[in-house]
Structure formats: structure tokens, C-alpha cells
Motif scaffolding. Structure first.
Motif, PDB file in Angstrom:
ATOM      1  N   GLY A 237       1.285   3.448  -3.708  1.00 21.15           N
ATOM      2  CA  GLY A 237       0.427   4.585  -4.049  1.00 21.15           C
ATOM      3  C   GLY A 237       0.870   5.818  -3.283  1.00 21.15           C
ATOM      4  O   GLY A 237       0.856   6.932  -3.805  1.00 21.15           O
TER       5      GLY A 237
ATOM      6  N   HIS B 255     -10.159   0.891   2.156  1.00 16.76           N
ATOM      7  CA  HIS B 255      -9.119   0.144   1.479  1.00 16.76           C
ATOM      8  C   HIS B 255      -9.470  -1.332   1.369  1.00 16.76           C
ATOM      9  O   HIS B 255     -10.176  -1.846   2.212  1.00 16.76           O
ATOM     10  CB  HIS B 255      -7.865   0.306   2.345  1.00 16.76           C
ATOM     11  N   THR B 256      -8.942  -1.996   0.358  1.00 16.62           N
ATOM     12  CA  THR B 256      -9.045  -3.467   0.338  1.00 16.62           C
ATOM     13  C   THR B 256      -8.075  -4.014   1.380  1.00 16.62           C
ATOM     14  O   THR B 256      -7.217  -3.289   1.873  1.00 16.62           O
ATOM     15  CB  THR B 256      -8.603  -4.042  -1.015  1.00 16.62           C
TER      16      THR B 256
ATOM     17  N   TRP C 217     -10.216   2.890 -10.414  1.00 20.67           N
ATOM     18  CA  TRP C 217      -9.283   2.327 -11.384  1.00 20.67           C
ATOM     19  C   TRP C 217      -9.256   3.203 -12.637  1.00 20.67           C
ATOM     20  O   TRP C 217      -8.186   3.553 -13.146  1.00 20.67           O
ATOM     21  CB  TRP C 217      -9.716   0.890 -11.710  1.00 20.67           C
TER      22      TRP C 217
ATOM     23  N   PHE D 236       0.829  -1.202   0.000  1.00 20.87           N
ATOM     24  CA  PHE D 236       0.000   0.000   0.000  1.00 20.87           C
ATOM     25  C   PHE D 236       0.868   1.259   0.000  1.00 20.87           C
ATOM     26  O   PHE D 236       0.390   2.365  -0.210  1.00 20.87           O
ATOM     27  CB  PHE D 236      -0.942   0.024   1.212  1.00 20.87           C
TER      28      PHE D 236
ATOM     29  N   HIS E 294      -9.456  10.622  -6.350  1.00 18.93           N
ATOM     30  CA  HIS E 294      -8.926   9.261  -6.123  1.00 18.93           C
ATOM     31  C   HIS E 294      -8.852   8.965  -4.623  1.00 18.93           C
ATOM     32  O   HIS E 294      -9.272   7.909  -4.159  1.00 18.93           O
ATOM     33  CB  HIS E 294      -7.526   9.222  -6.736  1.00 18.93           C
ATOM     34  N   MET E 295      -8.355   9.954  -3.874  1.00 20.83           N
ATOM     35  CA  MET E 295      -8.195   9.767  -2.426  1.00 20.83           C
ATOM     36  C   MET E 295      -9.555   9.740  -1.716  1.00 20.83           C
ATOM     37  O   MET E 295      -9.776   8.948  -0.809  1.00 20.83           O
ATOM     38  CB  MET E 295      -7.338  10.893  -1.823  1.00 20.83           C
TER      39      MET E 295
ATOM     40  N   ARG F 228     -14.549  -0.769  -6.875  1.00 25.92           N
ATOM     41  CA  ARG F 228     -13.455   0.180  -7.093  1.00 25.92           C
ATOM     42  C   ARG F 228     -13.147   0.438  -8.570  1.00 25.92           C
ATOM     43  O   ARG F 228     -12.103   0.967  -8.902  1.00 25.92           O
ATOM     44  CB  ARG F 228     -12.190  -0.304  -6.370  1.00 25.92           C
TER      45      ARG F 228
ATOM     46  N   ARG G  21       0.246  -3.379  -8.643  1.00 24.95           N
ATOM     47  CA  ARG G  21      -0.213  -4.019  -7.393  1.00 24.95           C
ATOM     48  C   ARG G  21      -1.737  -4.139  -7.419  1.00 24.95           C
ATOM     49  O   ARG G  21      -2.296  -5.192  -7.125  1.00 24.95           O
ATOM     50  CB  ARG G  21       0.244  -3.137  -6.254  1.00 24.95           C
ATOM     51  N   VAL G  22      -2.397  -3.058  -7.823  1.00 24.40           N
ATOM     52  CA  VAL G  22      -3.857  -3.082  -7.855  1.00 24.40           C
ATOM     53  C   VAL G  22      -4.320  -4.135  -8.870  1.00 24.40           C
ATOM     54  O   VAL G  22      -5.242  -4.900  -8.615  1.00 24.40           O
ATOM     55  CB  VAL G  22      -4.406  -1.683  -8.211  1.00 24.40           C
TER      56      VAL G  22
ATOM     57  N   GLY H 288      -7.434   6.235 -12.108  1.00 21.20           N
ATOM     58  CA  GLY H 288      -6.008   5.896 -12.119  1.00 21.20           C
ATOM     59  C   GLY H 288      -5.456   5.863 -13.542  1.00 21.20           C
ATOM     60  O   GLY H 288      -4.376   6.412 -13.807  1.00 21.20           O
TER      61      GLY H 288
ATOM     62  N   HIS I  29       2.341   0.848  -8.463  1.00 19.24           N
ATOM     63  CA  HIS I  29       1.093   0.866  -7.692  1.00 19.24           C
ATOM     64  C   HIS I  29      -0.047   0.282  -8.531  1.00 19.24           C
ATOM     65  O   HIS I  29      -0.825  -0.555  -8.062  1.00 19.24           O
ATOM     66  CB  HIS I  29       0.816   2.317  -7.285  1.00 19.24           C
TER      67      HIS I  29
ATOM     68  N   ILE J 207      -6.367  13.447  -8.383  1.00 19.95           N
ATOM     69  CA  ILE J 207      -5.754  12.746  -7.234  1.00 19.95           C
ATOM     70  C   ILE J 207      -6.654  12.936  -6.008  1.00 19.95           C
ATOM     71  O   ILE J 207      -6.878  12.006  -5.234  1.00 19.95           O
ATOM     72  CB  ILE J 207      -4.318  13.257  -6.970  1.00 19.95           C
TER      73      ILE J 207
ATOM     74  N   ALA K  37      -7.637  -5.631  -7.060  1.00 19.75           N
ATOM     75  CA  ALA K  37      -8.248  -4.622  -6.186  1.00 19.75           C
ATOM     76  C   ALA K  37      -9.119  -3.647  -6.981  1.00 19.75           C
ATOM     77  O   ALA K  37      -9.750  -2.762  -6.415  1.00 19.75           O
ATOM     78  CB  ALA K  37      -7.174  -3.863  -5.417  1.00 19.75           C
TER      79      ALA K  37
ATOM     80  N   MET L 299       3.739   5.238  -9.523  1.00 24.11           N
ATOM     81  CA  MET L 299       2.373   5.073 -10.002  1.00 24.11           C
ATOM     82  C   MET L 299       2.218   3.778 -10.805  1.00 24.11           C
ATOM     83  O   MET L 299       1.238   3.052 -10.674  1.00 24.11           O
ATOM     84  CB  MET L 299       2.082   6.278 -10.901  1.00 24.11           C
TER      85      MET L 299
ATOM     86  N   LEU M 181       1.965   9.663  -4.338  1.00 23.89           N
ATOM     87  CA  LEU M 181       1.329  10.846  -3.745  1.00 23.89           C
ATOM     88  C   LEU M 181       2.372  11.824  -3.195  1.00 23.89           C
ATOM     89  O   LEU M 181       2.333  13.029  -3.475  1.00 23.89           O
ATOM     90  CB  LEU M 181       0.403  10.376  -2.614  1.00 23.89           C
TER      91      LEU M 181
HETATM   92  C1  HEM Z   1      -1.114  10.156  -9.308  1.00 24.43           C
HETATM   93  C2  HEM Z   1      -1.075   8.889  -9.212  1.00 24.43           C
HETATM   94  C3  HEM Z   1      -1.686   8.060  -8.117  1.00 24.43           C
HETATM   95  C4  HEM Z   1      -1.695   8.300  -6.780  1.00 24.43           C
HETATM   96  C5  HEM Z   1      -1.082   9.480  -6.034  1.00 24.43           C
HETATM   97  C6  HEM Z   1      -2.406   7.195  -6.173  1.00 24.43           C
HETATM   98  C7  HEM Z   1      -2.570   7.052  -4.819  1.00 24.43           C
HETATM   99  C8  HEM Z   1      -3.243   6.016  -4.225  1.00 24.43           C
HETATM  100  C9  HEM Z   1      -3.211   5.698  -2.816  1.00 24.43           C
HETATM  101  C10 HEM Z   1      -2.383   6.470  -1.774  1.00 24.43           C
HETATM  102  C11 HEM Z   1      -4.030   4.646  -2.617  1.00 24.43           C
HETATM  103  C12 HEM Z   1      -4.272   3.936  -1.294  1.00 24.43           C
HETATM  104  C13 HEM Z   1      -3.056   3.084  -0.965  1.00 24.43           C
HETATM  105  C14 HEM Z   1      -2.774   2.003  -1.964  1.00 24.43           C
HETATM  106  O1  HEM Z   1      -3.661   1.200  -2.265  1.00 24.43           O
HETATM  107  O2  HEM Z   1      -1.644   1.955  -2.475  1.00 24.43           O
HETATM  108  C15 HEM Z   1      -4.606   4.280  -3.902  1.00 24.43           C
HETATM  109  C16 HEM Z   1      -5.509   3.274  -4.121  1.00 24.43           C
HETATM  110  C17 HEM Z   1      -5.949   2.891  -5.376  1.00 24.43           C
HETATM  111  N1  HEM Z   1      -5.418   3.288  -6.587  1.00 24.43           N
HETATM  112 FE1  HEM Z   1      -4.133   4.786  -6.854  1.00 24.43          FE
HETATM  113  N2  HEM Z   1      -2.834   6.330  -7.146  1.00 24.43           N
HETATM  114  C18 HEM Z   1      -2.393   6.810  -8.349  1.00 24.43           C
HETATM  115  C19 HEM Z   1      -2.529   6.200  -9.570  1.00 24.43           C
HETATM  116  C20 HEM Z   1      -3.287   5.071  -9.785  1.00 24.43           C
HETATM  117  C21 HEM Z   1      -3.320   4.333 -11.011  1.00 24.43           C
HETATM  118  C22 HEM Z   1      -2.462   4.654 -12.233  1.00 24.43           C
HETATM  119  C23 HEM Z   1      -4.243   3.333 -10.840  1.00 24.43           C
HETATM  120  C24 HEM Z   1      -4.695   2.284 -11.812  1.00 24.43           C
HETATM  121  C25 HEM Z   1      -4.564   2.313 -13.084  1.00 24.43           C
HETATM  122  C26 HEM Z   1      -4.778   3.441  -9.489  1.00 24.43           C
HETATM  123  C27 HEM Z   1      -5.784   2.652  -8.937  1.00 24.43           C
HETATM  124  C28 HEM Z   1      -6.086   2.603  -7.590  1.00 24.43           C
HETATM  125  C29 HEM Z   1      -7.110   1.765  -6.999  1.00 24.43           C
HETATM  126  C30 HEM Z   1      -8.079   0.853  -7.761  1.00 24.43           C
HETATM  127  C31 HEM Z   1      -7.032   1.943  -5.613  1.00 24.43           C
HETATM  128  C32 HEM Z   1      -7.870   1.247  -4.528  1.00 24.43           C
HETATM  129  C33 HEM Z   1      -7.105   0.009  -4.173  1.00 24.43           C
HETATM  130  C34 HEM Z   1      -7.440  -0.630  -2.886  1.00 24.43           C
HETATM  131  O3  HEM Z   1      -8.308  -0.163  -2.121  1.00 24.43           O
HETATM  132  O4  HEM Z   1      -6.811  -1.673  -2.637  1.00 24.43           O
HETATM  133  N3  HEM Z   1      -4.148   4.490  -8.867  1.00 24.43           N
HETATM  134  N4  HEM Z   1      -4.089   5.126  -4.874  1.00 24.43           N
END
Ligand code: HEM
Ligand code: HEM
Length: 555
Positions: A44, A235-236, A142, A41, A226-227, A138, A127-128, A145, A124, A223, A133, A121, A48
């Protein structure tokens, strides 16, 4: 939902807010929110925190950077370029590097943060993907993202074009080539970006507005969305002891998670500051100003653009001349590599959650994620995509490969053309076998326990190694496996009428895919283990207290 006992500082703060805004309860509830924990986790979070550092260092750079293409004679303190005519942009980037106090550190930190932002990114997103996830609820996050990833590439490209040195000019030249190859709109887009014939007088100023205003603005908004979505949906969590789709197990936002997040920010900042201090990046003074006549051999873009560069280098020189000389030329050699890999990768990413849902018919909510081995087709598809990307990326440096390994440049291209198709296929098959192998090894551990290192001699003389049940936490982690569903009726034998939704060519395709993608391949309890010491289980559980300070709340 229970919020537990409220620590003093929170009670104080929430009273203060409550008496003024009436939002005390909201604050109390959210500060006690439970966050699951897993090392992945952090990925991500790295993206950020790097973004925050980009905003800070970028703002510093805007104070000194001049986005002009007017010609000036360089009179700064870098001797080798004294008296050379160059653009204002390049002169100001040199002055940031040599004459502004702390300027070089800020430029280097900005560039390193950009690499960490996009790299973080990407990992991350992987991982998702590999843990599934992105599944309901969600999917929206996605999609946000995928948009973030696309915009970040554009932000990086506009950023490294700004200094207007020979290297950024080489990148701009390619950008122009790609833009102009677009049918119908290409010429207009190019004129709009460059303000006339290449290179024109406007492109740096236009990229500058995009780079410091428009794209970061959209990134910031997305972002935040997203947050907020992540916060609302929670979170998952990884499968494990006491973790279900109905609860969240982890530590509360305040104080545990907040302290950790603060420390991770400092750590990310420290790494970027150390890289900016000790590792040189983009030494623009070595390349000189951009002139369209000079070619910079051996120039490479930043790593995140490498796959597009590679696809341009791999492509044969195809073109279609429409209606002879009177018509237009469709430059497929540029158009296909510019659009296809980006299109395949981004569209594939965006659609994957929905295709998977269509194939498995699975519309349930998932809060406990999969271990990658437990969904072998998904994992193999992901690995195949990585190998496709990897080949393109490597071939972006085919000139370096050719000179380093002393092989002909043409051969690197031929091998690359073969590998771009072959590597994903082989990767798919190998990954699939590895996933099944790992599932079998889990089944063996559940069925027969783990080797204890204790050898016993039985009354009739046979030596055996004693097997003990695995540690409780690990066993719960392995047992938290959700079988991948198959659409009802998809695995019917084909006698009689297929169920609704599975008729016609598309329906049949769906049924076949569903049958292959889903279903339990290797049940955990089928007892086909590795054959070690059947039936010689020791009684006691080597349980390790797993997360004694963890809290569990209903979702
Ligand atoms: C500016 C870029 C990004 C930032 C700052 C960011 C930040 C975060 C953070 C801090 C979380 C919660 C912690 C974690 O699960 O790692 C999260 C969850 C998530 N992110 Fe991102 N992310 C970014 C880009 C992306 C991209 C490129 C994707 C997919 C293509 C994505 C899909 C998701 C999803 C589906 C979750 C929920 C996952 C869960 O609850 O397990 N994110 N993101
Ligand atoms: C959010 C993602 C961002 C990325 C990925 C990014 C990336 C980059 C890159 C790769 C460079 C070239 C650096 C070099 O010459 O070594 C650059 C330059 C620059 N960036 Fe950013 N940047 C981002 C955000 C920002 C923001 C928010 C600002 C301003 C508020 C900003 C202002 C600048 C300026 C003024 C330059 C030119 C300075 C120079 O090259 O010396 N950037 N950016």
C-alpha cells in the motif's frame, strides 16, 4: 492506553503545538501510536509514494505540455520529424522529450510511476483480499479502495492519451468505439468527449482537464480518507505471539515507523528515478503523429488496460439489430467486452466482503488476519479471478503471441475463448487442494514437531529422526488460526423445519454455501500429520526472541 515515556523531541514539539493550538496531547498520542509490521504492508505504501511522485512529476509536465489539437509544423530538434504537420499536443510532448532540460526524465519517471502506482495498488488489494483484511470494521476502506482502483485506471487512460501520437490515437479510437456502443447515451457521451465527430478538435483538452484536475483531485481526497480510516481503525496484524483481536503489537509511529516510511519513500523514488533514467518507456517520437488513417500494428496499451483489450479481441462479432434497419444496432461485440469483465471484477470486488458476511453470518470485528491457506474457498476464488483476468490480459497481446510462437492468430483466439472459462475452474480446484495440503502440513508440524536432522538409534536397533517443537514464533503464527464460522443450523441434517433465514430457495442456497465455505476442514491438533516419528518429541523449545523491541497496546 499507555503512551510510555515520551522522547525529548516529541515532548518539545508537542509543547510548542500545545502552547499555540492546545493539541499537544493529540500529537503525543498519535506519534506514539503502534504500527504492526509485515513486509506486505509495504505494498500500500508503494502505491502511496508513487502517487506523490506522480503529483510532483505531473506538475512539472504541466509547465510545458500544451493540450491543443491545432495543427503546427514541427521544428524541434528531432530531425526525423522536422517539417511534419502535427497537433500542438504532440509537438509539445516531443519538445518535453528533446528540448526541455530534464523533460524526458520527467516524462519517463511519470510513466513508470503510473505503472508502479497501479501495479502496487493491485498487489496491495490482493494482499488485503487474501488475508481477509477487508472484514468488519474495514469494509468501508475496502470500498474506497475499489473506487481508487477504478479511478486510477481512468487516470492512466486519460494520461497516455495526452501525447496524441499514433499509439495514444489507437487507444482513443478504442475508447470512442466503446463509448459509442453504449445504448441510448453512447452518441451523446462520444460527442461530449470528442466535441463532434471522431477525432474532433477537443478530446485532448477535455482529457487534460480530467487528467490533471478532476481525477487527481478525487484521488487525493479518497486516498486521504483511506489513510484517515486506516489510522482510526488501526492496522490489522498477522497472527503471531501475543497478538489478539484486542491489542496491536508493533513499533511506535515515532521514531521507528516514521524512519522506515521515510526510507521506503526514498527507495521508491530511487527505483522510479533509476527506471526513468535507464529504461525507455513510451518513445512517442518513433510512432509519429496520430492520423485516423494509419493503423499501428503491434500497439499495446499500458499493462492495466490489457485485460479490456483482451476481452475485445476474444469476443465473437455479435450484434443485435433492433427493429430492422429503422432501429438501432446493439454492438454486443464491443458492449459485452467493455462492460462485463470490468463489471464482474469491480462489482465482485466491491461486494465480496458483504457476500462473505452473508454466507458465514460472521459479524464480529477482525483485527488479526487470516493466512490465505486457512480460508481455502476465499483463496481459491481469488486465484480463479486472477486466472480469469490473466487470460484476458494475455489475449490483449494475441497478435504478439501469434507472431512470436508462430501460431495462427485465430487459434490464439479459440484457445483464449476456451481458457477464459476453463482456467478459473482448474485454478479453483488446484488452489483448494494446495490450501488443504498446507493446512495438513501445519497440523503435522504442530502435532509432531519439525525434523531436527539428528538421527538416534533406539535400544532395539531402530533408527529414528528426532523431531523438535517448532520455533515459538512460528508455532504462534500457525496457532493464530480462526475457524471460519458456519451459520447456526446450516449444517443440520434436513429433518424438521429449517431455522429462520434458511427457508425458501435463497435460504437453502445460503445454508449450502455456509456449510461448504465455513467450518474447520483440518483442525490443527487432530494429529494426522505426515506420520514422521510419532511420539519422539524433544523437550526443549528452540524459541527465537521475536521482536524484542515490539510494543503492545490495547486497541
Ligand atoms: C491509491 C491507492 C491506494 C493507496 C495509496 C493505499 C494505501 C494504503 C496503505 C498505505 C495502507 C496501510 C498499509 C497496508 O495495509 O498496506 C492501506 C490499507 C488498506 N487498504 Fe489501501 N491503498 C490503495 C488502494 C486500495 C485498494 C485498491 C484496496 C482494495 C480494493 C484497498 C484496501 C485497503 C484496506 C481494506 C486497508 C486496511 C488493511 C489493513 O488494515 O490490514 N486499498 N492502504
Ligand atoms: C495520479 C495518477 C496519474 C497517472 C496514473 C498518470 C498517468 C499518466 C500517463 C501514463 C501519461 C503518459 C506519459 C507519456 O507520455 O509517456 C501521463 C501524461 C501526463 N500527465 Fe499524468 N498521471 C497521473 C497524475 C498526473 C497529475 C497529478 C498531473 C498533473 C498535475 C499529470 C500530468 C500529466 C501531463 C501534463 C502529461 C502529458 C505529458 C507527456 O505525455 O509528455 N499527471 N500521465
Amino acid at each position: 492506553m499507555s503512551t510510555g515515556t515520551v522522547p525529548k523531541p516529541i515532548a518539545g514539539a508537542s509543547n510548542f503545538i500545545d502552547e499555540r493550538l492546545g493539541a499537544g496531547n493529540f500529537l503525543k498520542r498519535n506519534l506514539r501510536k503502534v504500527f504492526p509490521d509485515h513486509w506486505s504492508f509495504l505494498l500500500g505504501e508503494i502505491a502511496l509514494y508513487s502517487f506523490i511522485i506522480l503529483l510532483l512529476t505531473g506538475t512539472f509536465l504541466t509547465l510545458f505540455f500544451k493540450p491543443g489539437m491545432g495543427h503546427v509544423e514541427y521544428q524541434g530538434s528531432y530531425d526525423a520529424l522536422k517539417g511534419v504537420m502535427m497537433s500542438e499536443a504532440y509537438a509539445s510532448a516531443l519538445s518535453i522529450s528533446f528540448d526541455v532540460r530534464g523533460g524526458l526524465l520527467m516524462r519517463q519517471m511519470h510513466h513508470w510511476a503510473a505503472l508502479l502506482f497501479i501495479g502496487g495498488m493491485m498487489v496491495h488489494a490482493l494482499r488485503v483480499f487474501f488475508t481477509g483484511a477487508y472484514r468488519k470494521p474495514r469494509e468501508l476502506n475496502w470500498l474506497i479502495g475499489v473506487l481508487l482502483l477504478t479511478l486510477a485506471l481512468a487516470e492512466g487512460l486519460t494520461g497516455y492519451s495526452l501525447p496524441d501520437d499514433l499509439l495514444s490515437g489507437a487507444g482513443l479510437r478504442i475508447t470512442e468505439g466503446v463509448a459509442i456502443s453504449l445504448p441510448l447515451v453512447g452518441t451523446w457521451i462520444t460527442f461530449f468527449l470528442f466535441g463532434g465527430e471522431y477525432p474532433g478538435e477537443d478530446v485532448i483538452a477535455r482529457f487534460y482537464s480530467l487528467h490533471i484536475l478532476l481525477i487527481p483531485g478525487i484521488l487525493l481526497a479518497l486516498i486521504s480518507a483511506h489513510m484517515i480510516l486506516m489510522w482510526v481503525q488501526k492496522h490489522t496484524q498477522m497472527p503471531g505471539k501475543g497478538r489478539t483481536n484486542e491489542n496491536v503489537v508493533g513499533s511506535p509511529f515515532y521514531p521507528a515507523f516514521m524512519v522506515k516510511a521515510g526510507a521506503y519513500f526514498m527507495f521508491t523514488f530511487g527505483v522510479i528515478a533509476a527506471l526513468g533514467t535507464f529504461a525507455q518507456i513510451n518513445p512517442i517520437w518513433l510512432f509519429g503523429p496520430y492520423t485516423p488513417a494509419d493503423i499501428s500494428a503491434g500497439s499495446q496499451p499500458d499493462f492495466y488496460m490489457g485485460f479490456l483489450e483482451g476481452s475485445l479481441r476474444l469476443m465473437p462479432s455479435w450484434e443485435i439489430n433492433l427493429f430492422g434497419t429503422a432501429g438501432g444496432t446493439l454492438a454486443l461485440s464491443v458492449l459485452i467486452p467493455a462492460l462485463v469483465p470490468m463489471g464482474i471484477i469491480m462489482t465482485g470486488l466491491a461486494l465480496y466482503p458483504f457476500i462473505e458476511q452473508w454466507v458465514t453470518g460472521d459479524r464480529r470485528e477482525h483485527h488479526v488476519v487470516d493466512r490465505p491457506r486457512n480460508n481455502p474457498h476465499r483463496t481459491s476464488i481469488g486465484m480463479a479471478a486472477i486466472s480469469f483476468y490473466g487470460v484476458l490480459w494475455l489475449l490483449g497481446a494475441n497478435d504478439e503471441l501469434s507472431s512470436y510462437f508462430q501460431v495462427s492468430l485465430n487459434w490464439t483466439t479459440y484457445v483464449g475463448r476456451f481458457l477464459v472459462f476453463a482456467a478459473p475452474l482448474v485454478t479453483y480446484i488446484v488452489t483448494y487442494r494446495i490450501c488443504l495440503g498446507l493446512q495438513r502440513s501445519d497440523a503435522a508440524i504442530i502435532g509432531h514437531g519439525v525434523e531436527s536432522g539428528v538421527i538416534k538409534r533406539l535400544p532395539h536397533g531402530e533408527y529414528i529422526e528426532v523431531h523438535v517443537p517448532p520455533n515459538e514464533g512460528i508455532e504462534a503464527h500457525m496457532r493464530g488460526k480462526t475457524p471460519i464460522p458456519v451459520i447456526a443450523g446450516a449444517d443440520a441434517d434436513g429433518d424438521g423445519i429449517p431455522p429462520k433465514g434458511m427457508r425458501g430457495p435463497l435460504g437453502k442456497l445460503k445454508a449450502t454455501m455456509s456449510k461448504n465455505y465455513g467450518g474447520e476442514k483440518i483442525p490443527l491438533d487432530d494429529g494426522h500429520g505426515d506420520g514422521h516419528g510419532d511420539g519422539h518429541h524433544e523437550e526443549e523449545h528452540s524459541a527465537v526472541g521475536h521482536g524484542g523491541d515490539e510494543k503492545s497496546l490495547t486497541r
